[in-house]
Scaffold this motif. Structure first.
Motif, PDB file in Angstrom:
ATOM      1  N   THR A   1       0.831  -1.199   0.000  1.00  0.00           N
ATOM      2  CA  THR A   1       0.000   0.000   0.000  1.00  0.00           C
ATOM      3  C   THR A   1       0.866   1.250   0.000  1.00  0.00           C
ATOM      4  OG1 THR A   1      -1.753  -1.173   1.158  1.00  0.00           O
ATOM      5  CG2 THR A   1      -1.830   1.219   1.237  1.00  0.00           C
ATOM      6  N   GLY A   2       1.901   1.254   0.840  1.00  0.00           N
ATOM      7  CA  GLY A   2       2.815   2.394   0.892  1.00  0.00           C
ATOM      8  C   GLY A   2       3.582   2.585  -0.405  1.00  0.00           C
ATOM      9  N   MET A   3       4.025   1.493  -1.008  1.00  0.00           N
ATOM     10  CA  MET A   3       4.781   1.581  -2.254  1.00  0.00           C
ATOM     11  C   MET A   3       3.905   2.037  -3.407  1.00  0.00           C
ATOM     12  SD  MET A   3       7.960   1.166  -1.726  1.00  0.00           S
ATOM     13  CE  MET A   3       7.585   2.162  -0.292  1.00  0.00           C
ATOM     14  N   ILE A   4       2.642   1.641  -3.401  1.00  0.00           N
ATOM     15  CA  ILE A   4       1.723   2.132  -4.446  1.00  0.00           C
ATOM     16  C   ILE A   4       1.617   3.651  -4.341  1.00  0.00           C
ATOM     17  CG2 ILE A   4      -0.700   2.186  -5.175  1.00  0.00           C
ATOM     18  CD1 ILE A   4      -0.750  -0.869  -4.441  1.00  0.00           C
ATOM     19  N   GLY A   5       1.441   4.164  -3.133  1.00  0.00           N
ATOM     20  CA  GLY A   5       1.389   5.615  -2.942  1.00  0.00           C
ATOM     21  C   GLY A   5       2.678   6.296  -3.358  1.00  0.00           C
ATOM     22  N   HIS A   6       3.802   5.659  -3.044  1.00  0.00           N
ATOM     23  CA  HIS A   6       5.108   6.210  -3.415  1.00  0.00           C
ATOM     24  C   HIS A   6       5.230   6.302  -4.939  1.00  0.00           C
ATOM     25  CE1 HIS A   6       9.329   7.094  -2.843  1.00  0.00           C
ATOM     26  NE2 HIS A   6       9.662   6.108  -3.646  1.00  0.00           N
TER      27      HIS A   6
ATOM     28  N   GLU B   1       2.724   6.385  -7.085  1.00  0.00           N
ATOM     29  CA  GLU B   1       1.770   7.384  -7.565  1.00  0.00           C
ATOM     30  C   GLU B   1       2.341   8.791  -7.411  1.00  0.00           C
ATOM     31  OE1 GLU B   1      -1.633   6.210  -5.258  1.00  0.00           O
ATOM     32  OE2 GLU B   1      -2.378   4.885  -6.848  1.00  0.00           O
ATOM     33  N   GLY B   2       3.110   9.028  -6.345  1.00  0.00           N
ATOM     34  CA  GLY B   2       3.769  10.322  -6.167  1.00  0.00           C
ATOM     35  C   GLY B   2       4.775  10.596  -7.278  1.00  0.00           C
ATOM     36  N   ALA B   3       5.502   9.552  -7.684  1.00  0.00           N
ATOM     37  CA  ALA B   3       6.465   9.700  -8.786  1.00  0.00           C
ATOM     38  C   ALA B   3       5.750  10.031 -10.086  1.00  0.00           C
ATOM     39  CB  ALA B   3       7.293   8.418  -8.936  1.00  0.00           C
ATOM     40  N   ILE B   4       4.615   9.403 -10.308  1.00  0.00           N
ATOM     41  CA  ILE B   4       3.843   9.688 -11.517  1.00  0.00           C
ATOM     42  C   ILE B   4       3.358  11.135 -11.511  1.00  0.00           C
ATOM     43  CG2 ILE B   4       1.669   9.179 -12.716  1.00  0.00           C
ATOM     44  CD1 ILE B   4       2.139   6.218 -11.949  1.00  0.00           C
ATOM     45  N   THR B   5       2.888  11.609 -10.371  1.00  0.00           N
ATOM     46  CA  THR B   5       2.429  12.998 -10.271  1.00  0.00           C
ATOM     47  C   THR B   5       3.562  13.966 -10.607  1.00  0.00           C
ATOM     48  OG1 THR B   5       0.755  12.423  -8.635  1.00  0.00           O
ATOM     49  CG2 THR B   5       1.463  14.728  -8.701  1.00  0.00           C
ATOM     50  N   MET B   6       4.748  13.707 -10.069  1.00  0.00           N
ATOM     51  CA  MET B   6       5.897  14.577 -10.371  1.00  0.00           C
ATOM     52  C   MET B   6       6.258  14.517 -11.849  1.00  0.00           C
ATOM     53  SD  MET B   6       8.448  14.346  -7.094  1.00  0.00           S
ATOM     54  CE  MET B   6       8.397  12.579  -6.854  1.00  0.00           C
ATOM     55  N   ALA B   7       6.209  13.315 -12.438  1.00  0.00           N
ATOM     56  CA  ALA B   7       6.529  13.175 -13.857  1.00  0.00           C
ATOM     57  C   ALA B   7       5.494  13.890 -14.722  1.00  0.00           C
ATOM     58  CB  ALA B   7       6.622  11.697 -14.227  1.00  0.00           C
ATOM     59  N   GLU B   8       4.229  13.804 -14.326  1.00  0.00           N
ATOM     60  CA  GLU B   8       3.182  14.511 -15.078  1.00  0.00           C
ATOM     61  C   GLU B   8       3.380  16.026 -15.010  1.00  0.00           C
ATOM     62  OE1 GLU B   8      -0.243  12.770 -13.209  1.00  0.00           O
ATOM     63  OE2 GLU B   8      -0.421  11.224 -14.772  1.00  0.00           O
TER      64      GLU B   8
ATOM     65  N   ALA C   1       9.087   7.892 -19.444  1.00  0.00           N
ATOM     66  CA  ALA C   1       9.596   6.563 -19.066  1.00  0.00           C
ATOM     67  C   ALA C   1       9.231   6.233 -17.620  1.00  0.00           C
ATOM     68  CB  ALA C   1      11.108   6.503 -19.268  1.00  0.00           C
ATOM     69  N   ILE C   2       9.312   7.225 -16.745  1.00  0.00           N
ATOM     70  CA  ILE C   2       8.951   7.024 -15.339  1.00  0.00           C
ATOM     71  C   ILE C   2       7.481   6.662 -15.221  1.00  0.00           C
ATOM     72  CG2 ILE C   2       8.585   8.255 -13.156  1.00  0.00           C
ATOM     73  CD1 ILE C   2      11.292   9.703 -13.764  1.00  0.00           C
ATOM     74  N   ILE C   3       6.632   7.381 -15.915  1.00  0.00           N
ATOM     75  CA  ILE C   3       5.192   7.110 -15.868  1.00  0.00           C
ATOM     76  C   ILE C   3       4.904   5.688 -16.325  1.00  0.00           C
ATOM     77  CG2 ILE C   3       2.954   7.694 -16.895  1.00  0.00           C
ATOM     78  CD1 ILE C   3       3.981  10.662 -16.865  1.00  0.00           C
ATOM     79  N   THR C   4       5.479   5.288 -17.443  1.00  0.00           N
ATOM     80  CA  THR C   4       5.258   3.944 -17.974  1.00  0.00           C
ATOM     81  C   THR C   4       5.712   2.878 -16.988  1.00  0.00           C
ATOM     82  OG1 THR C   4       5.472   4.725 -20.254  1.00  0.00           O
ATOM     83  CG2 THR C   4       5.821   2.375 -19.871  1.00  0.00           C
ATOM     84  N   ALA C   5       6.909   3.029 -16.460  1.00  0.00           N
ATOM     85  CA  ALA C   5       7.453   2.031 -15.532  1.00  0.00           C
ATOM     86  C   ALA C   5       6.668   1.976 -14.232  1.00  0.00           C
ATOM     87  CB  ALA C   5       8.923   2.335 -15.248  1.00  0.00           C
ATOM     88  N   GLN C   6       6.342   3.139 -13.691  1.00  0.00           N
ATOM     89  CA  GLN C   6       5.640   3.175 -12.411  1.00  0.00           C
ATOM     90  C   GLN C   6       4.220   2.628 -12.531  1.00  0.00           C
ATOM     91  OE1 GLN C   6       7.473   4.513  -9.309  1.00  0.00           O
ATOM     92  NE2 GLN C   6       8.743   3.654 -10.920  1.00  0.00           N
ATOM     93  N   GLU C   7       3.554   2.910 -13.655  1.00  0.00           N
ATOM     94  CA  GLU C   7       2.210   2.373 -13.856  1.00  0.00           C
ATOM     95  C   GLU C   7       2.236   0.845 -13.912  1.00  0.00           C
ATOM     96  OE1 GLU C   7       0.872   4.506 -17.344  1.00  0.00           O
ATOM     97  OE2 GLU C   7      -0.092   6.053 -16.111  1.00  0.00           O
ATOM     98  N   LYS C   8       3.244   0.272 -14.569  1.00  0.00           N
ATOM     99  CA  LYS C   8       3.361  -1.191 -14.630  1.00  0.00           C
ATOM    100  C   LYS C   8       3.600  -1.760 -13.237  1.00  0.00           C
ATOM    101  CE  LYS C   8       5.120  -1.506 -19.335  1.00  0.00           C
ATOM    102  NZ  LYS C   8       6.285  -1.795 -20.182  1.00  0.00           N
ATOM    103  N   GLU C   9       4.463  -1.119 -12.471  1.00  0.00           N
ATOM    104  CA  GLU C   9       4.754  -1.610 -11.126  1.00  0.00           C
ATOM    105  C   GLU C   9       3.531  -1.480 -10.216  1.00  0.00           C
ATOM    106  OE1 GLU C   9       8.428   0.012  -9.636  1.00  0.00           O
ATOM    107  OE2 GLU C   9       9.505  -0.627 -11.425  1.00  0.00           O
ATOM    108  N   ILE C  10       2.775  -0.395 -10.352  1.00  0.00           N
ATOM    109  CA  ILE C  10       1.547  -0.237  -9.562  1.00  0.00           C
ATOM    110  C   ILE C  10       0.574  -1.363  -9.893  1.00  0.00           C
ATOM    111  CG2 ILE C  10      -0.537   1.180  -9.280  1.00  0.00           C
ATOM    112  CD1 ILE C  10       1.340   3.650  -9.534  1.00  0.00           C
ATOM    113  N   ALA C  11       0.411  -1.681 -11.167  1.00  0.00           N
ATOM    114  CA  ALA C  11      -0.496  -2.752 -11.552  1.00  0.00           C
ATOM    115  C   ALA C  11      -0.060  -4.082 -10.942  1.00  0.00           C
ATOM    116  CB  ALA C  11      -0.568  -2.857 -13.079  1.00  0.00           C
ATOM    117  N   THR C  12       1.233  -4.348 -10.944  1.00  0.00           N
ATOM    118  CA  THR C  12       1.745  -5.583 -10.344  1.00  0.00           C
ATOM    119  C   THR C  12       1.457  -5.607  -8.852  1.00  0.00           C
ATOM    120  OG1 THR C  12       3.494  -5.786 -12.003  1.00  0.00           O
ATOM    121  CG2 THR C  12       3.834  -6.935  -9.905  1.00  0.00           C
ATOM    122  N   MET C  13       1.721  -4.490  -8.159  1.00  0.00           N
ATOM    123  CA  MET C  13       1.499  -4.448  -6.717  1.00  0.00           C
ATOM    124  C   MET C  13       0.019  -4.579  -6.372  1.00  0.00           C
ATOM    125  SD  MET C  13       4.395  -1.805  -5.325  1.00  0.00           S
ATOM    126  CE  MET C  13       4.178  -0.535  -6.563  1.00  0.00           C
TER     127      MET C  13
END
Length: 92
Positions: A44-49, A51-58, A75-87
């Motif tokens: 849960t914490g890592m998903i929020g973390h 999501e914060g990276a995605i917000t900064m990238a946006e 690239a950050i958005i793409t990678a972080q979205e994939k990791e969020i889906a996995t988590m």
């Protein structure tokens, strides 16, 4: 693991301080748990973390001027979205 200089400003039970950083209370909760409960809190914490990276990238995509920085933001958005889906899949 540090609290990145935030101290115990927010002692709530929330994992995410709104910017993706875990607060002191969240870190203490993690330290007090184990097994499946630790895994749930950690994910849960890592998903929020992430999501914060995605917000900064946006923000960089919207306001940035440097093409290399904007490419990195994509690239950050793409990678972080994939990791969020996995988590999120692991939480189910």
């Amino acid at each position: 693991m540090g609290d990145h200089g935030m101290g115990d400003m927010d002692d709530s039970d929330e994992m995410d301080m709104g910017d993706g950083m875990l607060n002191g209370a969240a870190m203490r909760d993690l330290a007090r748990t184990s097994g499946a409960e630790f895994d749930r809190l950690w994910l849960t914490g890592m998903i929020g973390h992430h999501e914060g990276a995605i917000t900064m990238a946006e923000t960089e995509l919207a306001d940035g001027k440097n093409p290399a920085s904007k490419m990195l933001a994509r690239a950050i958005i793409t990678a972080q979205e994939k990791e969020i889906a996995t988590m999120k899949g692991l939480l189910e």
